[in-house]
Design an enzyme around this catalytic site. Sequence first.
Site, PDB file in Angstrom:
ATOM      1  N   CYS A 152     -11.528  58.437 -32.453  1.00  0.00           N
ATOM      2  CA  CYS A 152     -11.605  58.763 -31.017  1.00  0.00           C
ATOM      3  C   CYS A 152     -10.493  58.111 -30.199  1.00  0.00           C
ATOM      4  O   CYS A 152     -10.276  58.463 -29.044  1.00  0.00           O
ATOM      5  CB  CYS A 152     -12.955  58.351 -30.458  1.00  0.00           C
ATOM      6  SG  CYS A 152     -14.319  58.885 -31.478  1.00  0.00           S
ATOM      7  N   HIS A 157     -12.437  58.044 -22.946  1.00  0.00           N
ATOM      8  CA  HIS A 157     -12.997  58.854 -24.030  1.00  0.00           C
ATOM      9  C   HIS A 157     -14.442  59.207 -23.684  1.00  0.00           C
ATOM     10  O   HIS A 157     -15.243  58.336 -23.326  1.00  0.00           O
ATOM     11  CB  HIS A 157     -12.926  58.056 -25.346  1.00  0.00           C
ATOM     12  CG  HIS A 157     -13.769  58.642 -26.440  1.00  0.00           C
ATOM     13  ND1 HIS A 157     -13.804  59.996 -26.717  1.00  0.00           N
ATOM     14  CD2 HIS A 157     -14.617  58.060 -27.328  1.00  0.00           C
ATOM     15  CE1 HIS A 157     -14.632  60.206 -27.719  1.00  0.00           C
ATOM     16  NE2 HIS A 157     -15.140  59.064 -28.107  1.00  0.00           N
ATOM     17  N   ASN A 217     -19.074  64.803 -27.310  1.00  0.00           N
ATOM     18  CA  ASN A 217     -18.049  63.885 -27.831  1.00  0.00           C
ATOM     19  C   ASN A 217     -17.141  64.652 -28.786  1.00  0.00           C
ATOM     20  O   ASN A 217     -17.577  65.051 -29.865  1.00  0.00           O
ATOM     21  CB  ASN A 217     -18.751  62.719 -28.540  1.00  0.00           C
ATOM     22  CG  ASN A 217     -17.788  61.716 -29.136  1.00  0.00           C
ATOM     23  OD1 ASN A 217     -16.595  61.976 -29.251  1.00  0.00           O
ATOM     24  ND2 ASN A 217     -18.309  60.577 -29.545  1.00  0.00           N
TER      25      ASN A 217
HETATM   26  O1  UT7 Z   1     -17.055  58.376 -30.119  1.00  0.00           O
HETATM   27  C1  UT7 Z   1     -17.241  57.292 -30.965  1.00  0.00           C
HETATM   28  C2  UT7 Z   1     -17.934  56.171 -30.299  1.00  0.00           C
HETATM   29  N1  UT7 Z   1     -19.349  56.458 -30.221  1.00  0.00           N
HETATM   30  C3  UT7 Z   1     -20.068  55.934 -29.270  1.00  0.00           C
HETATM   31  O2  UT7 Z   1     -19.561  55.248 -28.402  1.00  0.00           O
HETATM   32  C4  UT7 Z   1     -21.580  56.114 -29.305  1.00  0.00           C
HETATM   33  C5  UT7 Z   1     -22.262  54.811 -28.977  1.00  0.00           C
HETATM   34  N2  UT7 Z   1     -23.724  54.887 -29.043  1.00  0.00           N
HETATM   35  C6  UT7 Z   1     -24.462  55.633 -28.203  1.00  0.00           C
HETATM   36  O3  UT7 Z   1     -23.924  56.350 -27.377  1.00  0.00           O
HETATM   37  C7  UT7 Z   1     -25.967  55.523 -28.256  1.00  0.00           C
HETATM   38  O4  UT7 Z   1     -26.317  54.426 -29.096  1.00  0.00           O
HETATM   39  C8  UT7 Z   1     -26.668  56.810 -28.775  1.00  0.00           C
HETATM   40  C9  UT7 Z   1     -26.570  57.920 -27.717  1.00  0.00           C
HETATM   41  C10 UT7 Z   1     -26.033  57.280 -30.062  1.00  0.00           C
HETATM   42  C11 UT7 Z   1     -28.165  56.541 -29.009  1.00  0.00           C
HETATM   43  O5  UT7 Z   1     -28.758  56.035 -27.833  1.00  0.00           O
HETATM   44  P1  UT7 Z   1     -29.681  54.728 -27.914  1.00  0.00           P
HETATM   45  O6  UT7 Z   1     -30.157  54.480 -26.546  1.00  0.00           O
HETATM   46  O7  UT7 Z   1     -28.864  53.657 -28.578  1.00  0.00           O
HETATM   47  O8  UT7 Z   1     -30.889  55.231 -28.798  1.00  0.00           O
HETATM   48  P2  UT7 Z   1     -31.467  54.613 -30.157  1.00  0.00           P
HETATM   49  O9  UT7 Z   1     -30.603  54.971 -31.302  1.00  0.00           O
HETATM   50  O10 UT7 Z   1     -31.818  53.185 -29.927  1.00  0.00           O
HETATM   51  O11 UT7 Z   1     -32.839  55.406 -30.278  1.00  0.00           O
HETATM   52  C12 UT7 Z   1     -33.906  55.220 -29.328  1.00  0.00           C
HETATM   53  C13 UT7 Z   1     -35.053  56.131 -29.707  1.00  0.00           C
HETATM   54  C14 UT7 Z   1     -35.474  56.018 -31.161  1.00  0.00           C
HETATM   55  O12 UT7 Z   1     -36.881  56.194 -31.206  1.00  0.00           O
HETATM   56  P3  UT7 Z   1     -37.862  54.921 -31.359  1.00  0.00           P
HETATM   57  O13 UT7 Z   1     -37.445  54.257 -32.633  1.00  0.00           O
HETATM   58  O14 UT7 Z   1     -37.579  54.096 -30.142  1.00  0.00           O
HETATM   59  O15 UT7 Z   1     -39.208  55.541 -31.393  1.00  0.00           O
HETATM   60  C15 UT7 Z   1     -34.825  57.211 -31.819  1.00  0.00           C
HETATM   61  O16 UT7 Z   1     -35.532  57.654 -32.964  1.00  0.00           O
HETATM   62  O17 UT7 Z   1     -34.662  57.500 -29.514  1.00  0.00           O
HETATM   63  C16 UT7 Z   1     -34.922  58.249 -30.715  1.00  0.00           C
HETATM   64  N3  UT7 Z   1     -33.913  59.287 -30.831  1.00  0.00           N
HETATM   65  C17 UT7 Z   1     -34.068  60.517 -30.322  1.00  0.00           C
HETATM   66  N4  UT7 Z   1     -35.090  61.080 -29.658  1.00  0.00           N
HETATM   67  C18 UT7 Z   1     -34.912  62.356 -29.254  1.00  0.00           C
HETATM   68  C19 UT7 Z   1     -32.698  59.194 -31.431  1.00  0.00           C
HETATM   69  N5  UT7 Z   1     -32.057  60.364 -31.294  1.00  0.00           N
HETATM   70  C20 UT7 Z   1     -32.874  61.191 -30.609  1.00  0.00           C
HETATM   71  C21 UT7 Z   1     -32.765  62.529 -30.170  1.00  0.00           C
HETATM   72  N6  UT7 Z   1     -33.801  63.064 -29.493  1.00  0.00           N
HETATM   73  N7  UT7 Z   1     -31.653  63.269 -30.376  1.00  0.00           N
END
Ligand code: UT7
Length: 316
Positions: free
Chosen positions: A114, A242, A272
């Site tokens: 990225c 980005h 993204n």
């Molecule tokens: O371009 C390269 C660089 N990339 C980035 O900068 C990405 C950096 N990371 C992020 O943007 C975020 O970490 C994400 C958007 C990928 C994820 O957001 P988060 O707030 O960190 O969510 P999480 O992974 O902690 O998940 C929270 C909850 C989980 O459920 P429980 O365990 O709390 O019950 C996941 O299972 O959200 C759940 N979850 C979803 N629910 C509905 C994860 N993905 C989804 C989904 N829909 N698509």
Amino acid sequence: MNGIKLLSTGSAVPAKVVTNDDLAKIVDTNDEWISTRTGIRSRRYCGEGESHTALCLAAARQALARSGVKPSELGVCVVATFTQDFLTPAAACLLQRELGLLEDTVCFDLNAACSGFVYALHTAQCLLAAAPRKYGLVLGAEVLSRVTDFDDRSTCVLFGDGAGAAVVEWRADYPSLHAVLGCRGNDECLYAPGVNTSRPAHIHMDGQPVFRFAVEAVPRCAKEVLSKAGLGLEDVDRFVFHQANQRIIDFAIKKLGVDPDKCTGNIARTGNTSAASVPLLLDELVTAGALRSGQKALCVGFGGGLTWAGALLELA
Ligand code: UT7
């Protein structure tokens, strides 16, 4: 002082729009989760008959036409990508053929995920200083939909496809990009396997460590570029971050204390797009008249590698 200025931009995205509701039909997710956690509402996916090469070509042709620079005037052509159609030939070599670039044009692909487009701008600046012809074509292009794991709801909702292109000119009286490039090798929290690993051939990302990395790296990198340039945040007309997650961008805006109106993005419509993200946004800003002649854009990329890259790019 010697460096490059941006002469023109171009872009190309696939025809197919995939909304959050479309994804909710194939994975356990919903529009509310995706839009509040990421800011993404839709993205584009390549369909049949569309390709990385075709996106690159369309974006490059548009940028060249807008600049008035002829293909034979280019000294360098760099494509930032990790999802090119072939491991070899490079996407840039296919552009050489299709655009009719002279055979001594330096054409190659660059993988800094990225951060790739900003790495490529800096690389083009360095190469053009020594090249016989002083115009460069720099692209960021990805077809991420073809390396997305549609069984993993935490990543598949994030990515999209597209290509952005820039024509730049090197001159001894143009300012340097004051680029800041960095990397911290890590093949655990964000990777896409190649042909020599046994890991599944999809993008894998542990979101939270990458999120923590990004919110530290983006403001730090932006400040380092300005410090190298001897300028302040108030000297920047546009911040081109980005487009990985609106929450990361909002965090950077707050930490830097800059006007959010100078940081408008397009993640809601693109998702993204990795290396394509910065040039797609640059093209949108330039065509909308939001980045004008003589103005400066501070571009910051971050992501796989882990890498980060910032550069101050002035529109000629
Ligand atoms: O371009 C390269 C660089 N990339 C980035 O900068 C990405 C950096 N990371 C992020 O943007 C975020 O970490 C994400 C958007 C990928 C994820 O957001 P988060 O707030 O960190 O969510 P999480 O992974 O902690 O998940 C929270 C909850 C989980 O459920 P429980 O365990 O709390 O019950 C996941 O299972 O959200 C759940 N979850 C979803 N629910 C509905 C994860 N993905 C989804 C989904 N829909 N698509």
